[in-house]
Design a protein around this motif. Structure first.
Motif, PDB file in Angstrom:
ATOM      1  N   VAL A 110      40.309 106.256  77.416  1.00 55.66           N
ATOM      2  CA  VAL A 110      39.599 105.116  77.164  1.00 55.66           C
ATOM      3  C   VAL A 110      40.329 103.880  76.625  1.00 55.66           C
ATOM      4  O   VAL A 110      40.020 102.896  76.343  1.00 55.66           O
ATOM      5  N   LYS A 111      41.125 104.217  75.694  1.00 56.45           N
ATOM      6  CA  LYS A 111      41.838 103.365  75.439  1.00 56.45           C
ATOM      7  C   LYS A 111      43.119 102.310  76.263  1.00 56.45           C
ATOM      8  O   LYS A 111      43.316 101.300  76.096  1.00 56.45           O
ATOM      9  N   ASN A 112      43.487 102.849  77.166  1.00 50.21           N
ATOM     10  CA  ASN A 112      44.270 102.276  78.044  1.00 50.21           C
ATOM     11  C   ASN A 112      43.489 102.450  79.615  1.00 50.21           C
ATOM     12  O   ASN A 112      44.340 101.865  80.667  1.00 50.21           O
ATOM     13  N   ILE A 113      42.183 101.713  79.416  1.00 47.47           N
ATOM     14  CA  ILE A 113      41.174 102.091  80.736  1.00 47.47           C
ATOM     15  C   ILE A 113      41.873 100.428  81.617  1.00 47.47           C
ATOM     16  O   ILE A 113      42.136 100.261  82.866  1.00 47.47           O
ATOM     17  N   SER A 114      42.099  99.419  81.058  1.00 49.30           N
ATOM     18  CA  SER A 114      42.244  97.935  81.077  1.00 49.30           C
ATOM     19  C   SER A 114      43.889  98.033  82.152  1.00 49.30           C
ATOM     20  O   SER A 114      43.245  96.929  83.136  1.00 49.30           O
ATOM     21  N   THR A 115      44.229  99.029  82.346  1.00 46.81           N
ATOM     22  CA  THR A 115      45.059  99.118  83.121  1.00 46.81           C
ATOM     23  C   THR A 115      45.457 100.106  83.441  1.00 46.81           C
ATOM     24  O   THR A 115      46.071 100.229  84.637  1.00 46.81           O
ATOM     25  N   MET A 116      44.727 101.056  83.854  1.00 49.08           N
ATOM     26  CA  MET A 116      44.042 102.078  85.637  1.00 49.08           C
ATOM     27  C   MET A 116      43.525 100.861  86.234  1.00 49.08           C
ATOM     28  O   MET A 116      43.038 100.134  85.904  1.00 49.08           O
ATOM     29  N   LYS A 117      44.198 101.306  87.265  1.00 51.60           N
ATOM     30  CA  LYS A 117      44.268 101.240  88.876  1.00 51.60           C
ATOM     31  C   LYS A 117      43.318 102.005  89.581  1.00 51.60           C
ATOM     32  O   LYS A 117      42.274 101.350  90.457  1.00 51.60           O
ATOM     33  N   ALA A 118      42.956 102.772  88.774  1.00 50.77           N
ATOM     34  CA  ALA A 118      41.470 103.700  89.472  1.00 50.77           C
ATOM     35  C   ALA A 118      41.655 105.238  88.780  1.00 50.77           C
ATOM     36  O   ALA A 118      42.504 105.302  87.801  1.00 50.77           O
TER      37      ALA A 118
END
Length: 137
Positions: free
Chosen positions: A43-51
């Protein structure tokens, strides 16, 4: 004696020829699907996740593909078959991702022609086995 000798000669060749699912994952999937992460970190890093993380992909597939008689071997074969097909033919209609994941990430691009049948089998089995009993929490 001849059978024994042939077995010793061909066994190492067969072992070398077989694909390692984790290696296939690292080479073909890990650039988009992180292997494992906690839900809070996701949740903290979702903006950087591709999938979606692979742990969640595995759990979603296992939970949504149901076998009437709960036969674990049949369940694994069906999930592996689904993954192998989805690698080549990802499609919104057949996706088993949660709607918010599809909205955020879309449908994965096809890997058709990038993995041979042995590699697809190996990575599909790895996805199933790697997260056996591991929850995305």
């Amino acid at each position: 004696m001849k059978n024994f000798t042939l077995t010793l000669v061909f066994t190492p060749i067969l072992l070398l020829a077989s694909s390692d699912g984790y290696e296939v994952y690292k080479k073909n999937c890990s650039t988009c699907h992180i292997e494992t992460i906690s839900k809070n970190e996701f949740v903290k890093n979702i903006s950087t996740m591709k999938a979606p993380p692979m742990i969640e992909v595995s759990n979603q597939l296992k939970n949504q593909i149901m076998i009437k008689n709960d036969d674990e071997d049949v369940h694994k074969k069906v999930v592996v078959l689904f993954i192998k097909n989805y690698i080549d033919n990802p499609n919104l209609e057949y996706s088993l991702c949660n709607p918010p994941a599809i909205e955020r990430f879309g449908v994965m691009p096809s890997k058709k022609g990038k993995l041979n049948d042995e590699e697809k089998e190996a990575v599909a089995e790895w996805i199933y086995d790697r997260y056996e009993g591991v929850q995305f929490k």
